[in-house]
Design a protein around this motif. Structure first.
Motif, PDB file in Angstrom:
ATOM      1  N   THR B  42     -26.610-111.972 -56.627  1.00  0.00           N
ATOM      2  CA  THR B  42     -25.928-112.817 -55.638  1.00  0.00           C
ATOM      3  C   THR B  42     -24.598-112.211 -55.232  1.00  0.00           C
ATOM      4  O   THR B  42     -24.241-112.210 -54.051  1.00  0.00           O
ATOM      5  N   ASP B 157     -31.112-115.431 -50.739  1.00  0.00           N
ATOM      6  CA  ASP B 157     -30.734-115.546 -52.151  1.00  0.00           C
ATOM      7  C   ASP B 157     -31.686-116.499 -52.854  1.00  0.00           C
ATOM      8  O   ASP B 157     -31.511-117.708 -52.798  1.00  0.00           O
ATOM      9  N   GLU B 158     -32.660-115.962 -53.506  1.00  0.00           N
ATOM     10  CA  GLU B 158     -33.672-116.750 -54.214  1.00  0.00           C
ATOM     11  C   GLU B 158     -34.113-117.973 -53.396  1.00  0.00           C
ATOM     12  O   GLU B 158     -34.031-119.097 -53.873  1.00  0.00           O
TER      13      GLU B 158
HETATM   14 MG   LIG Z   1     -27.846-115.724 -58.148  1.00  0.00          MG
END
Ligand SMILES: [Mg+2]
Ligand SMILES: Nc1ncnc2c1ncn2[C@@H]1O[C@H](COP(=O)(O)OP(=O)(O)O)[C@@H](O)[C@H]1O
Lengths: 338, 369, 295
Positions: B42, B157-158
Motif C-alpha cells: 500500500t 489496493d486489494e
Molecule cells: Mg495494504
C-alpha cells in the motif's frame, strides 16, 4: 539532483526532464506547503489578538504603577518606569498564604467532588437508567450552567438565607433543630462556594462523559454482561477504561477553568464574609485591577497578580500535559505534504 | 503511461516500509504487487498516487520525475480496499466528483458519469447513497469513479478482499477485461497469489519492504528465485525438505534421515557451485509428488490427513519427523495410517541455499543482486 | 445479597439529594418571579408586576426594549457559535490531518491557552478592541453586529470565541481523528485541494459533531456575563445583551427589585432550557474520539 544525473548517465539513458522549475507546479507545491498555516491562521490571529498581545501588555503593566489616578500621565511603556515593586508587594502580602491556600482548596475540592466526581456519577447513572429519566436528570443538572449567573447566585443566597426566609433553614435545619437559623453564607461560606461552582462545573463533565459512554460500542458492554459481570463490574472494567481520555481532558480543562474563575465567588461572597476568608487568587487579581476599596483601581498591581496566576496556570497545564501524556493523542498524519 | 521506480525508499521512523525498490512498468501493462500484509504494498501505491512523499528515490511517469506532483496533477484513478466512497453523496455525485473538480460542463459530466456507470453495470443505482448499496455495488461505484476521469494509470489496493468468493471471481475477470479494453497501465496490490497469477502480466513479489522478484506469473511459478517466492506462490504451497548434498560416482544425491534421491546432473552441477553445498533445501510442489507402486518409489510415508478439493485430493504424508503434501486425483483410495510409496518429479524440484534462501538453480534472469 | 444492592441505592442517593437542591432553588425562583415577597417557598402575595418588562420598558423610553435586547443576544450567540465552529474545525482539521512543524506542541498550546485567566486579559483586550474599532469596514457600523471593535456585538462575540477556542479545537480534532484516511486520500486523487477535502468531504461527515459543538457554544454564549459586561459601554446601549439588561435591575436604584430580577432571569433562561430539551440528544454527540480518545 546531481547524484541522480550521474546514475542515469551510468545506465546510458538521457537525463530526465525534471519539472521542478516549472512555474505552475512550483506554485501549487508551495500552496501545498502553506496549506496547514492557512488552516491555522484564523486561530493564530485570534490567539495573537486576544491572548498574546494582551499577555505581553499585562506583563509590562505588572512592572508599572499604573492606576486610575495616573492613567494618561504615567508613561508605562517606558522601561524607566518599570520595577519589581508590585511583585515584592505580592510576596510580602500578609494574606498571601491564605489566598493561596483558599485557591488550592477551592480548585481541589470543587474539582474532585463536582467537576469530575459528580459529573462522572451523573453520567454513569443517567446512561444506565431509562433513557427519558436520564434526559430529565441531565436537563436538571444543566440548568445551573445556562442560568444567568447573577440570578443563579441570587437563588443560592435565597437557599442559604436566614430563617424564616431561607429555604434550607425553613424546611430542613429549623425543623430538625440544627443551628440557630443563621444566614448559612455567613456561617459556612465555603460549603456554598463549592456547591455553587460545583453545580455549574459538573454539567461540563456530565455531558462529555455521558456522550463518551454512549459512544462505547454496545458489543463491549453486552460481551461483559454475557461474561457474567455485574453492572458495577461492567462500569469498572469496561466503561471507565474506555472513557480514559475524556476523564483526563475534563480533569485538566476544569482545573484550569476553576483556577481562573471568580465570577460566582465575586457575586456570592466577594471574598468575605471574614477578611479574605473566601478570597481566591483570580478574585484578588480582579479586585486589585478593577475595583478597590479606595475607588482607585490599581492596574499595575492587579496585573502583577494576574501574571503570577498565569504562571501558576501554565505550570499546572504543562504538568497535566506531561503526566497524562496528551501527546499520544496526536498521531502522525497518514497523508504527506508534498 | 510507463512507470519507473528508482531506488524508492519510504521510512516511517525506524520502519522501512519500502526499501530501495526498483521497478519498471510498461505502458498498458497490468502489474501485480504481491506480498503478505505489512510488506509495503500500500505504501508503494500511495507513493505512486502522491499521497506519501518518498523518503528518497524517484518516481517517473513516462520519463518525467513526478515526485513533486500533487495527487491531482498525476492523472491517476485509484480503487481502495475500503472503497472510500463519500457517504454523504449519491452514487452519481460520487462518480461525478472528479469531473466536478475539473469543472467539466454539466451536460458532458452527466454523459460521462452515465457511461462509466453503465460500463460497471450500475447505471440504474445513480441516486442511491453508498449505505444503500451492497458491497459488490459499492466496489463498482468505486471503480466507476476511478475510471470516469479517464486516468493514465489505475491503482488498485486489494479491491476484492472484502467481497465474497463468488463475486471476487467475477470481478477479477471484469477488472482484467476492463483494463485490457482501456489499455490503461494498472498496478494491482494484493496478498492473494491467485489474484496476482490470474490477472497480472507481471508480478512483483515484496517482503519486508524489499522486492523479492519481478517477472511473469509462469516464470515465478516454475522458477522461483527465492525460498520466499517459492513458498508464497502456488496453492497449496510448495513442500520444503532439508537435505544434505552428496556427490557420488554415479551422480548427485540429496539425502535426509528418511530418504535419499538422485537429482538431475545439471541441477547437481549448479548446486555444487553454490557456496554451501553441504546443506540444501529442496522444494517440490504437491502436484509433483505422486503415488507409485513400491518398486518405482523414492520413499515410503504414512497417510496423515486427506483433504478433498473436488477434482483432486490434497493428502498429507508423514515420514520420520517430516511432512510432505501431494495432490492426487480424486478420489484418493488410501486410508489414514496406511503406508504408501511416493515418487518425486525431480525435474520439477527446486533447490535453495539455506543461508541466503536464494535458489541455486537460478538461471540469471531473475533478481540482479 | 446486601452489598450488590447497596451500591445502586447509594448512587441514586448521591444523585437525588443534590438534585433536589436544584429543584428547590428553581422552584423558589419561579415563585419569586410571580410574588411580591416570599418566605421560603411560600408566596406572600401573587403578582404579575415583575413581568411587566415584557410589555413596557421599566426604565423609560431611552432604554432598549427587552425584545431588542433578546435579538441582540440571539445575534451575538449565533455569531459566536458560527465563528467558533468554523475556526475550531479549521484548526482541528490541521491538527488532526496535516503535517507541519510544531503540530504536537500546537495541541498542547491550545490547552495552555485555557490557563490564561480572562480576568488577566480583560484590560489589554479592551485596548485591542479599541484598536479594532479603528479598522475601516469591520471595526464599526456593520449592520446587525455593530462591528468587531469595542462596544459592538461582533467584538464581544469575537472575544468569547477566543476563550471558547481551546475547547472547540480539542473537540473538533477528535472528530477529524475518526474520519477514514482512505476517503480523504481518494478525494485528493480525485483532484480536490486540502481545503476542498475539508469542506466538501470531511465536514459533511462530521455533522453530528458540528451540531453538538454548536449547541454547546450557543448555550455558553447566551449566558455570557463578564465579557459582555466589560466590553459594551453601558447596559442600556444598543449592544446590550440579556445578562446586562438584568444588571439594570440590580444596582441602579438603592432598592434592588429582586423579584423582577428573578423574572428577567427566567425570561433569559426559558428559551435555552427549551432549546436544550430539544437538542440534548444531538449534544450527546459531542464526544467524537472513538478509537483514540478525541476530546
Ligand atoms: Mg495494504
Ligand atoms: N502512515 C504510516 N505511519 C507509520 N507506519 C506505517 C504507515 N503506513 C504504513 N506503515 C507501516 O509500514 C509497513 C508497510 O505497510 P503497508 O504498506 O500498509 O503494507 P501492506 O499494504 O503491504 O499490507 C507496515 O509495517 C506498516 O505498519
Amino acid at each position: 539532483m546531481k547524484r541522480r544525473t550521474e546514475k542515469i548517465g551510468e545506465r546510458g539513458k538521457p537525463p530526465l526532464p525534471v519539472l521542478l522549475g516549472t512555474r505552475n507546479i512550483g506554485f501549487s507545491r508551495m500552496r501545498g506547503q502553506l496549506a496547514p498555516y492557512a488552516f491555522l491562521s484564523p486561530t493564530l490571529i485570534l490567539v495573537t489578538l486576544f491572548f498574546f498581545i494582551p499577555l505581553v501588555m499585562v506583563f509590562i503593566l505588572s512592572f508599572t504603577k499604573l492606576d486610575m489616578t495616573n492613567f494618561g500621565i504615567l508613561e508605562w511603556w517606558k522601561p524607566v518606569n518599570w520595577s519589581l515593586d508590585n511583585y515584592v508587594k505580592i510576596f510580602t502580602n500578609r494574606f498571601l498564604s491564605r489566598i493561596l491556600g483558599n485557591t488550592i482548596m477551592y480548585v481541589a475540592v470543587t474539582l474532585a467532588l463536582f467537576n469530575v466526581g459528580m459529573a462522572l456519577v451523573i453520567a454513569l447513572i443517567t446512561t444506565h437508567i431509562k433513557r427519558r429519566t436520564g434526559f430529565a436528570f441531565r436537563t436538571l443538572w444543566f440548568l445551573p450552567r445556562i442560568t444567568p449567573v447573577v440570578v443563579y447566585t441570587m437563588m443560592w443566597r435565597a437557599l442559604a438565607g436566614p430563617a424564616p426566609m431561607g429555604v434550607i433553614n425553613k424546611y430542613f435545619l429549623v425543623p430538625l433543630g440544627i443551628g440557630g437559623g443563621e444566614y448559612l453564607l455567613h456561617t459556612h461560606p465555603w460549603v456554598f462556594i463549592f456547591l455553587v461552582n460545583g453545580f455549574i462545573g459538573a454539567s461540563f463533565g456530565m455531558i462529555l462523559f455521558a456522550s463518551a459512554i454512549e459512544s462505547i460500542p454496545k458489543d463491549y458492554t453486552i460481551a461483559s454482561k454475557v461474561d457474567g459481570a455485574t453492572t458495577w463490574q461492567t462500569i469498572r472494567y469496561v466503561e471507565l477504561p474506555m472513557i480514559k481520555w475524556p476523564l483526563l481532558f475534563v480533569t485538566t480543562y476544569q482545573t484550569l477553568s476553576l483556577l481562573t474563575s471568580f465570577e460566582q465567588i465575586m457575586l456570592l461572597t466577594d471574598g468575605g464574609p471574614g477578611l479574605y476568608q473566601t478570597e481566591v487568587w483570580s478574585l484578588t487579581a480582579y479586585h486589585r485591577a478593577l475595583t478597590s476599596y479606595f475607588g482607585n483601581t490599581q492596574w499595575g498591581y492587579g496585573a502583577a497578580w494576574s501574571v503570577v496566576l498565569v504562571i501558576i496556570g501554565v505550570v499546572m497545564a504543562v504538568i497535566y500535559l506531561r503526566v497524562f501524556k496528551f501527546r499520544e493523542l496526536v498521531e502522525e498524519p497518514k497523508i504527506d505534504q508534498l | 503511461m510507463k512507470i519507473a521506480l528508482e531506488a524508492l525508499n519510504k521510512h516511517f521512523g525506524k520502519v522501512k516500509a519500502v526499501d530501495s525498490l526498483d521497478l519498471e512498468i510498461g505502458d498498458g501493462e497490468f502489474v501485480a504487487l504481491l506480498g503478505p500484509s505489512g510488506c509495503g504494498k500500500t505504501t508503494t501505491l500511495l507513493m505512486l498516487a502522491g499521497i506519501y512523499k518518498p523518503t528518497s528515490g524517484h518516481i517517473c511517469f513516462d520519463d518525467r520525475v513526478v515526485n513533486h506532483l500533487l495527487p491531482k496533477e498525476r492523472n491517476i484513478g485509484m480503487v481502495f480496499q475500503s472503497y472510500a466512497l463519500y457517504p454523504h453523496m449519491t452514487t452519481f455525485d460520487n462518480i461525478a466528483y472528479p469531473l466536478k473538480l475539473k469543472r467539466v460542463r454539466r451536460k458532458e459530466m452527466k454523459e460521462r458519469v452515465q457511461r462509466s456507470a453503465d460500463m460497471m453495470g450500475i447505471g440504474d443505482l445513480l441516486d442511491r447513497r453508498p449505505a444503500q448499496l451492497s458491497g459488490g455495488q459499492q466496489q463498482r461505484v468505486a471503480l466507476a469513479r476511478a475510471l470516469v476521469k479517464e486516468p493514465a494509470i489505475l491503482l488498485f489496493d486489494e479491491p476484492l478482499s472484502n467481497l465474497d468468493a463468488k463475486l471476487r471471481l467475477r470481478m477479477r475477470g471484469e477488472i482484467k477485461r476492463l483494463q485490457e479494453d482501456l489499455a490503461v497501465t494498472a498496478v494491482y496490490v494484493t496478498h492473494d497469489q491467485v489474484e496476482a497469477m490470474t490477472m497480472a502480466s507481471r508480478i512483483a513479489v515484496m517482503n519486508y519492504g524489499v522486492l523479492q522478484t519481478y517477472g511473469a506469473p509462469n516464470q515465478l511459478y516454475d522458477h522461483p528465485d527465492t525460498l520466499f517466492v517459492a513458498g508464497f506462490i502456488g496453492a497449496p504451497p510448495m513442500n520444503f525438505l532439508e537435505m544434505t548434498f552428496k556427490e557420488r560416482d554415479d551422480g548427485f544425491y540429496l539425502k535426509s534421515q528418511a530418504l535419499e534421491i538422485r537429482i538431475l546432473a545439471e541441477q547437481g552441477a549448479l548446486a555444487k557451485q553454490d557456496s554451501i553445498p553441504q546443506r540444501v533445501i529442496m522444494g517440490i510442489r504437491p502436484e509433483n509428488v505422486s503415488i507409485v507402486a513400491e518398486r518405482d518409489g523414492d520413499f515410503k510415508a504414512e497417510v496423515y490427513l486427506i483433504e478433498p478439493l473436488g477434482r483432486e485430493d490434497l493428502v498429507t504424508f508423514r515420514f520420520v519427523d517430516e511432512e510432505i503434501r501431494a495432490l492426487v486425483s480424486a478420489p484418493f483410495d488410501g486410508r489414514i495410517g496406511e503406508t504408501i510409496c511416493l515418487k518425486l518429479d525431480k525435474e520439477k524440484a527446486h533447490l535453495f541455499n539455506p543461508e541466503t534462501e536464494v535458489s541455486v538453480l537460478r538461471t540469471g534472469n531473475g533478481r540482479s543482486s | 445479597m446486601l452489598r450488590p444492592k447497596l451500591k445502586p441505592v447509594l448512587a441514586y442517593l448521591v444523585l437525588i439529594v443534590p438534585s433536589s437542591l436544584i429543584i428547590l432553588g428553581f422552584l423558589w425562583l419561579l415563585i419569586t418571579s410571580f410574588s411580591t415577597r416570599v418566605e421560603g417557598l411560600q408566596s406572600l402575595g401573587w403578582t404579575l408586576n415583575n413581568w411587566r418588562f415584557l410589555w413596557e420598558s421599566p426604565f423609560g423610553p431611552q432604554y432598549p426594549s427587552i425584545w431588542a435586547v433578546t435579538l441582540n443576544t440571539l445575534v451575538m450567540s449565533l455569531i459566536m457559535t458560527l465563528i467558533v465552529v468554523v475556526v475550531s474545525s479549521l484548526t482541528g482539521y490541521a491538527l488532526s490531518r496535516m503535517k507541519f512543524p510544531g503540530r504536537k506542541g500546537f495541541l498542547s498550546l491550545t490547552l495552555i491557552l485555557h490557563a490564561f485567566p480572562s480576568v488577566t486579559l480583560l484590560i489589554p483586550i479592551y485596548f485591542v478592541l479599541l484598536w479594532i474599532a479603528k479598522i475601516p469596514l469591520i471595526g464599526r457600523d456593520v449592520p446587525l453586529l455593530g462591528g468587531f471593535g469595542y462596544n459592538t456585538i461582533g467584538g464581544v462575540a469575537l472575544v468569547m470565541v477566543a476563550f471558547q477556542l481551546p475547547f472547540g479545537i480539542w473537540i473538533m480534532k477528535g472528530f477529524f481523528d475518526n474520519i477514514s484516511w482512505d476517503m480523504e486520500r481518494s478525494a485528493l486523487i480525485d483532484g480536490a485541494s486540502r481545503f476542498k477535502v475539508w469542506w466538501q468531504i470531511i465536514m459533511p461527515n462530521i455533522k453530528p459533531g458540528i451540531a453538538a459543538l454548536s449547541i454547546f457554544s450557543f448555550l455558553t454564549a447566551w449566558n455570557a456575563y463578564l465579557i459582555p459586561l466589560t466590553f459594551t459601554a453601558g447596559r442600556a446601549g444598543k449592544s446590550a445583551v440579556l445578562s446586562l439588561y438584568l444588571q439594570n435591575f440590580i444596582s441602579e436604584s438603592v432598592m434592588t427589585e429582586w423579584n423582577a430580577v428573578a423574572a428577567v432571569g427566567l425570561f433569559q433562561l426559558v428559551p435555552v432550557v427549551l432549546f436544550f430539551l430539544f437538542t440534548q440528544e444531538a449534544l450527546l454527540n459531542i464526544y467524537g474520539g472513538g478509537k483514540k480518545g478525541g476530546v
